[in-house]
Design an enzyme around this catalytic site. Structure first.
Site: not given
Length: 187
Positions: A46-48, A51
Site C-alpha cells: 500500500v505504501c508506494p 507515496l
C-alpha cells in the site's frame, strides 16, 4: 491523550531527497506548514501507492507553503534504493525521512513498539509547530492525497480567518460558518 494542539518535539533525521542525502530537523519547518506522512515500511504494498499519490499533490502543497516529509523506520539508504527501483516511489520529490531509531515515530506516538514500525498516520503541523490534525488508519487502508490537500486548505483558512470554521466537505471558496448562539439548533 490526543496530540491535537500540541507542539511537536525536536527531531533530527537523515533523508533522501532529489538524488541526495540531507539532514532535517524541527528547525527546518519553523514558520511553515508541514505534513508528516508516516508509513510502515519501504518495499511494501500500500505504501508506494500512497507515496505516489502524495507526490502527485506535492507541487500544489508547495504552493500552499507546505513541506511534506514521508517517514518510516527504514534508513535514508533504504529510501534511496526504493526510490531507484520502484516506478511509483521514483516520482517522489519530497524528503523521505529515515527514522531507524524510531525517535520521530515515538514523538508522534505512531510507533508499533512490538514491531519497530510506524503505523499509517498523517499529521499536519502549523507554522507554530502545533499539530492541527492527524489521521491514523489500519495497515491495509490507503490514504487519499486530494482529501489531505482539502484538509490543509481548511486548516489554513481557519488560521487566517479567526471566528470562522469550515463545515463538512468544505471546499475552497465555499461558505464557512461563524459559530454563535444564533446558529445553535439551526444547522
Amino acid at each position: 491523550m490526543s496530540l491535537i494542539n500540541t507542539k511537536i518535539k525536536p527531531f533530527e533525521a537523515n533523508a533522501y531527497v532529489n538524488g541526495e542525502f540531507k539532514t532535517y530537523s524541527d528547525a527546518d519547518i519553523a514558520g511553515k506548514w508541514a505534513i508528516f506522512f508516516f508509513y510502515p515500511a519501504d518495499f511494501t504494498f500500500v505504501c508506494p501507492t500512497e507515496l505516489e499519490d502524495l507526490a502527485g499533490q506535492y507541487e500544489l502543497l508547495q504552493s500552499l507553503n507546505v513541506e511534506v516529509f514521508s517517514v518510516s523506520t527504514d534508513t535514508h539508504f533504504t529510501h534511496k534504493a526504493w526510490h531507484e527501483t520502484s516506478e511509483a516511489v521514483g516520482k517522489v520529490n519530497y524528503p523521505m525521512l529515515g527514522d531507524p531509531t524510531a525517535t520521530i515515530s515515538r514523538n508522534f506516538e505512531i510507533l508499533r513498539e512490538d514491531e519497530g514500525l510506524a503505523n499509517r498516520g498523517t499529521f499536519l503541523v502549523d507554522p507554530d509547530g502545533v499539530i492541527q490534525f492527524l489521521e491514523v488508519t489500519a495497515e491495509g487502508i490507503g490514504r487519499n492525497a486530494a482529501e489531505l490537500v482539502r484538509k490543509v486548505k481548511a486548516a489554513q483558512y481557519v488560521r487566517n480567518h479567526p471566528g470562522e470554521v469550515c463545515p463538512a466537505k468544505w471546499e475552497e471558496g465555499e461558505d464557512t460558518l461563524a459559530p454563535s448562539l444564533d446558529l445553535v439548533g439551526k444547522i
